[in-house]
Design an enzyme around this catalytic site. Structure first.
Site, mmCIF file in Angstrom:
data_model
loop_
_atom_site.group_PDB
_atom_site.id
_atom_site.type_symbol
_atom_site.label_atom_id
_atom_site.label_comp_id
_atom_site.label_asym_id
_atom_site.label_seq_id
_atom_site.Cartn_x
_atom_site.Cartn_y
_atom_site.Cartn_z
ATOM 1 N N ASP A 173 16.025 7.030 5.399
ATOM 2 C CA ASP A 173 15.237 7.241 6.624
ATOM 3 C C ASP A 173 15.639 6.229 7.685
ATOM 4 O O ASP A 173 15.315 6.401 8.856
ATOM 5 C CB ASP A 173 13.739 7.070 6.286
ATOM 6 C CG ASP A 173 12.831 7.329 7.485
ATOM 7 O OD1 ASP A 173 13.157 8.214 8.296
ATOM 8 O OD2 ASP A 173 11.788 6.656 7.607
ATOM 9 N N HIS A 216 14.579 8.073 10.905
ATOM 10 C CA HIS A 216 13.450 7.129 10.889
ATOM 11 C C HIS A 216 12.131 7.851 11.228
ATOM 12 O O HIS A 216 11.489 7.569 12.236
ATOM 13 C CB HIS A 216 13.696 5.965 11.861
ATOM 14 C CG HIS A 216 12.839 4.774 11.550
ATOM 15 N ND1 HIS A 216 13.215 3.488 11.798
ATOM 16 C CD2 HIS A 216 11.586 4.675 10.999
ATOM 17 C CE1 HIS A 216 12.247 2.653 11.434
ATOM 18 N NE2 HIS A 216 11.250 3.350 10.938
ATOM 19 N N SER A 226 12.448 1.637 4.192
ATOM 20 C CA SER A 226 11.907 0.369 4.718
ATOM 21 C C SER A 226 12.500 0.098 6.095
ATOM 22 O O SER A 226 12.054 0.647 7.100
ATOM 23 C CB SER A 226 12.174 -0.766 3.735
ATOM 24 O OG SER A 226 13.569 -0.975 3.567
ATOM 25 N N ARG A 227 13.524 -0.708 6.151
ATOM 26 C CA ARG A 227 14.266 -0.969 7.376
ATOM 27 C C ARG A 227 15.751 -0.982 7.002
ATOM 28 O O ARG A 227 16.115 -1.414 5.904
ATOM 29 C CB ARG A 227 13.899 -2.340 7.966
ATOM 30 C CG ARG A 227 12.541 -2.380 8.645
ATOM 31 C CD ARG A 227 12.553 -1.597 9.965
ATOM 32 N NE ARG A 227 11.299 -1.658 10.683
ATOM 33 C CZ ARG A 227 10.307 -0.774 10.555
ATOM 34 N NH1 ARG A 227 10.412 0.237 9.709
ATOM 35 N NH2 ARG A 227 9.210 -0.891 11.284
ATOM 36 N N ARG A 278 0.819 -1.218 0.000
ATOM 37 C CA ARG A 278 0.000 0.000 0.000
ATOM 38 C C ARG A 278 0.856 1.272 0.000
ATOM 39 O O ARG A 278 0.498 2.269 -0.624
ATOM 40 C CB ARG A 278 -0.928 0.019 1.218
ATOM 41 C CG ARG A 278 -1.951 -1.082 1.206
ATOM 42 C CD ARG A 278 -3.049 -0.819 0.195
ATOM 43 N NE ARG A 278 -3.932 -1.955 0.097
ATOM 44 C CZ ARG A 278 -4.549 -2.361 -1.019
ATOM 45 N NH1 ARG A 278 -4.363 -1.726 -2.155
ATOM 46 N NH2 ARG A 278 -5.344 -3.396 -1.008
ATOM 47 N N GLU A 338 20.109 1.745 14.746
ATOM 48 C CA GLU A 338 19.437 3.011 15.069
ATOM 49 C C GLU A 338 19.397 3.221 16.572
ATOM 50 O O GLU A 338 19.167 2.252 17.296
ATOM 51 C CB GLU A 338 18.020 3.011 14.499
ATOM 52 C CG GLU A 338 18.033 2.999 12.972
ATOM 53 C CD GLU A 338 16.629 2.967 12.355
ATOM 54 O OE1 GLU A 338 15.635 3.043 13.102
ATOM 55 O OE2 GLU A 338 16.551 2.866 11.126
HETATM 56 C C1 DGY Z 1 6.676 1.723 10.582
HETATM 57 O O1 DGY Z 1 5.594 2.088 11.077
HETATM 58 O O2 DGY Z 1 7.035 0.559 10.583
HETATM 59 C C2 DGY Z 1 7.542 2.723 9.894
HETATM 60 O O3 DGY Z 1 8.879 2.447 10.086
HETATM 61 C C3 DGY Z 1 7.226 4.141 10.250
HETATM 62 O O4 DGY Z 1 8.193 5.017 9.826
#
Ligand code: DGY
Length: 324
Positions: free
Chosen positions: A265, A289, A240-241, A159, A270
């Site tokens: 991001d 993030h 993403s991560r 999404r 982190e």
């Molecule tokens: C999440 O909600 O997993 C995202 O990392 C938000 O930035």
């Protein structure tokens, strides 16, 4: 008697009042991640935990064996890579997340990073503020890279990926290709997005945007080989991560000018270490993030997570069970 819950995530009065109607609240009031001894003490006595990966770390066997009453862990995030799903299943603990309410907000940030990297906005902001802009400034030195009319490759067409594709297609007339576990026929129809394998996406995109969840299959999805496949003048964006990217390979790609730049991001660790080499490159735009970090969206996520928590503890189906 109300079920006890441990709230490990900062919470507004509104959300707290809602949870308190159904549950007895035990709250982490300190700053940052919950210390292990506090977590172990609390988890032993509660039926629900309200959290995110950054507040309590992994929900794994090690933790669950101390949680005999636990029924639900409600994440205030769409990502749930902090869940050890097999361990949770074997302890009959339901995991929930907060999808959808953050789609547009994360897509805004992804596009912001893309524009900032392409047009060197952070770098040139410093340039102006440090007084380097003078009458003799050569504008050629300030050139960036066009975004409109270029090719965008989205890895992960869920999404949020779709919300990014919408901006790219209708706002910037971009030509979209995507790679995903499954074909997304809706995105193909709505945004003329073309499905392709990862290598073709990397070889043909001017912008490569990573938006895939972190799983065993996507760990270090972007490594040396993948950065080498990217076009020399391409931009890489990660919302993403951090662990979906082999950060060392990204550092080398930027250092050796294999790519034009990156907008990030998220990071492998982190908060990012101050001596992380990525922080020294002017063509790497970094934010801490903040994909979903607007007041409106964070409130919506917080309430959604509260609803999930309460649903399970009042014997109902949660709205957003994490599918195992
Ligand atoms: C999440 O909600 O997993 C995202 O990392 C938000 O930035």
């Amino acid at each position: 008697m109300k079920p006890k819950v441990f709230i490990a995530y900062p919470i507004t009065r509104n959300v707290e009042d809602f949870i308190a109607t159904y549950c007895e609240i035990h709250k982490w009031e300190g700053k940052g991640r919950v210390p292990t001894d506090t977590l172990l003490e609390k988890i032993a006595e509660v039926e629900g935990v309200y959290t995110s990966g950054s507040m309590t770390g992994p929900i794994n066997e090690e933790l669950l064996k101390h949680a005999p009453l636990l029924k639900v862990v409600s994440n205030v995030s769409v990502g749930y890579n902090n869940f050890d799903l097999a361990a949770m299943k074997s302890h009959h603990v339901i995991g929930t997340n907060t999808p959808n309410v953050l789609n547009e907000t994360v897509a805004d940030l992804a596009f912001g990073l893309l524009l900032a990297t392409a047009r060197r906005i952070s770098e040139l902001d410093h340039f102006v503020k440090e007084g380097s802009w003078t009458r003799t400034t050569d504008y050629v030195d300030l050139y960036g890279k066009d975004v409109h009319g270029t090719k965008l490759g989205i890895i992960g067409m869920g999404r949020i990926g779709e919300a990014i594709a919408k901006r790219a297609k209708f706002g910037f007339d971009m030509d979209i290709r995507y790679h995903n576990r499954n074909r997304n026929h809706e995105a193909e129809k709505a945004y003329a997005a073309e499905y392709c394998d990862l290598d073709s996406l990397l070889m043909t995109s001017d912008y490569v945007l990573l938006m895939t969840p972190l799983t065993k299959a996507t760990f270090h999805l972007m490594g040396e080989k993948e950065f080498n496949l990217m076009k020399e003048n391409a931009v890489f964006i990660n919302v993403s991560r951090g662990q979906t990217v082999d950060e060392q390979a990204l550092i080398e790609a930027v250092e050796n000018n294999k790519i034009y730049g990156a907008g990030l991001d998220v990071f492998e660790t982190e908060p990012v270490a101050r001596d992380n080499p990525l922080l020294k490159f002017p063509n790497v735009v970094t934010v801490p993030h903040i994909g979903s970090a607007t007041a409106k969206t964070e409130e919506a996520m917080a309430m959604r997570a509260a609803e999930n928590l309460v649903a399970v503890l009042t014997g109902k189906e949660p709205i957003d069970p994490v599918v195992t």
